[in-house]
Enzyme design. Structure first.
Site, PDB file in Angstrom:
ATOM      1  N   CYS A  50     105.295  83.465  14.433  1.00  0.00           N
ATOM      2  CA  CYS A  50     106.885  83.620  14.978  1.00  0.00           C
ATOM      3  C   CYS A  50     107.779  82.620  14.262  1.00  0.00           C
ATOM      4  O   CYS A  50     108.772  83.294  14.241  1.00  0.00           O
ATOM      5  CB  CYS A  50     106.555  82.898  16.449  1.00  0.00           C
ATOM      6  SG  CYS A  50     105.637  84.104  17.502  1.00  0.00           S
ATOM      7  N   GLU A  79     107.758  82.339  24.905  1.00  0.00           N
ATOM      8  CA  GLU A  79     108.190  82.089  23.427  1.00  0.00           C
ATOM      9  C   GLU A  79     107.713  83.436  22.867  1.00  0.00           C
ATOM     10  O   GLU A  79     106.803  84.155  22.878  1.00  0.00           O
ATOM     11  CB  GLU A  79     107.052  81.221  23.008  1.00  0.00           C
ATOM     12  CG  GLU A  79     107.462  80.592  21.559  1.00  0.00           C
ATOM     13  CD  GLU A  79     106.688  81.562  20.529  1.00  0.00           C
ATOM     14  OE1 GLU A  79     107.137  82.247  19.785  1.00  0.00           O
ATOM     15  OE2 GLU A  79     105.502  81.044  20.026  1.00  0.00           O
TER      16      GLU A  79
END
Length: 460
Positions: free
Chosen positions: A262, A228
């Site tokens: 993020c 990720e």
């Protein structure tokens, strides 16, 4: 490699920790490997009881653990408490649901009988980031411990106290030694660990550079990896959007975690018919933010995680301006000690600008105006990233149609990209691969074993 607690509100060094020796690291790997052979034999009830206990401890210690997050990386204290709450919910979720998700799946082949049985794969390495020091670990550790794997965690160097506190929770909960192990190790030691035959998979949340390094090492050693990585989420405002509601969520989407998320909303794309109204209201709301000590309940925007992060984003803003961008508000440091940067809006950013394809990991919003929804979709997709994205419209069916054309792992309608225990999380393109959370979070590091039963007369 320095493992240090540096309070970003003051930039003062508070505590340092020694790196693990190779001998100590070897003992941790050996113990995790040994414990795996015992833990994989336990039943789901034993595993779930452990996770319920960890969740209970998180809630009981919520305030002190949240204070630790705020101290080490500057998250607003109220948001840090929310992170602990979410982490507890993740442990509860897998404790409650994993057994059902991992139950045998009966197949119906043409000949004979067959089923898929889920089994653990071994000891796993999780390389975790600083920006959500408890939540990120929870979404890696909880599902894999329920599967029957054991986990080694290499946490970020600037949150060592959070890292040690998580390991202490497992010890207090009664976890067997080696089930969950925190490793204060260097990058070189991490690469060696990825190559170790006793480690059967690697999960990383971090930068694209770190992801490429881990993926390379994992690939060379034929190990499964889940990545990720970064994101530059688009926040699309269509002409039929509720502008006030879109502005409200735009502020949350950009400033959450002091802009260091993020899946933060980073590129704001407005259809020209409503662009001026949205921008004016968005600018006003960001200008009203109270910047200050993250422990203060009145603060809306705290420091970045470190002085280096603040210096980096100011340099990034300068490169944007040198490339033709304009600063609508902000663009500079706050005049106070600590790693503070003013909430910023940049406009007039074209594809030739050196920052056009970059991620801004801080309170900086990039604003774009497009002619219509087709241009909005094209701009949203014109990114090396593909983590999340959001769009605002009162026509939900049209929203779903547009969402289907956005090249990301997640799209939220009338809400910035978000996370919760029962929703899968992950991206595509440069944002990585694999999924965490929900049922999909159990699918990565598990052996999906086919068992087929034949009758003696089976012609197969």
């Amino acid at each position: 490699m320095a493992f240090q607690t540096v309070n970003p509100t003051t930039n003062k060094l508070l505590k340092s920790f020694d790196e693990m020796s190779d001998i100590t690291l070897e003992k941790s790997i050996a113990q995790a490997s040994s414990t795996f052979h015992e833990w994989k034999q336990t039943d789901y009830q034993t595993r779930s009881q452990l996770l319920y206990t960890v969740a209970g401890l998180l809630r009981a210690k919520r305030k002190e653990l949240a204070q630790m997050i705020t101290l080490e990386m500057g998250k607003l204290l109220i948001h840090a408490e929310g992170e602990i709450k979410l982490s507890a919910e993740i442990f509860d979720y897998y404790a409650k649901n994993a057994e059902g998700f991992l139950a045998d799946k009966i197949l119906n082949p043409v000949h004979g009988k067959a089923l898929i049985r889920y089994s653990p794969v071994g000891t796993l390495l999780g390389v975790q980031p600083w920006n959500f020091p408890f939540y990120q670990v929870a979404r890696f550790a909880a599902p894999n411990i329920m599967i029957g794997n054991t986990v080694l965690v290499k946490h970020a160097a600037n949150v060592p106290q959070c890292a040690l506190a998580i390991e202490a929770l497992f010890v207090e909960a009664g976890a067997p030694l080696g089930l969950y192990s925190n490793l204060l190790i260097s990058h070189a030691q991490t690469n060696g660990l990825i190559a170790d035959k006793r480690v059967r998979g690697i999960s990383l949340t971090g930068s694209e550079v770190a992801g490429a390094s881990v993926a390379t090492e994992a690939g060379k050693n034929i190990k499964k990896s889940v990545l990720e990585l970064g994101g530059s989420d688009a926040f699309i405002i269509l002409e039929d959007a509720d502008i006030d509601k879109a502005v409200e969520w735009a502020v949350v989407g950009r400033i959450n975690n002091n802009g260091q998320c993020c899946v933060a909303s980073k590129r704001f794309i407005a259809v020209e018919s409503i662009a001026d109204e949205f921008l004016e209201k968005f600018k006003n709301k960001l200008s009203e933010l109270v910047v200050g000590d993250p422990n203060d309940a009145n603060t809306n925007l705290g420091p970045l995680c470190s002085e280096a992060a603040a210096v980096n984003i100011i340099e990034q803003i300068k490169r944007a301006v040198d490339g033709g961008a304009k600063i609508l508000i902000g663009g500079t440091r706050e005049d106070r000690e600590g790693a503070f940067v003013k909430a910023t809006i940049l406009t007039d950013i074209n594809p030739e600008n050196p920052v056009f394809y970059e991620e801004f990991f801080g309170p900086v919003a990039l604003f774009f105006i497009v002619k219509d929804e087709n241009e909005a979709i094209a701009l949203a997709n014109d990114s090396p990233y593909g983590l999340g994205g959001s769009l605002f419209t009162q026509d939900i069916e049209n929203g779903k149609r547009i969402a289907n054309q956005i090249d990301t792992g997640m799209v939220f309608i009338n809400h910035p990209t978000w996370t919760q225990a029962d929703l899968p999380f992950g991206g595509t393109k440069g944002s990585g691969y694999g999924r965490e959370m929900a049922q999909l979070g159990l699918d990565e590091f598990v052996n999906k074993k086919l068992i087929r039963i034949s009758e003696l007369s089976d012609p197969f």
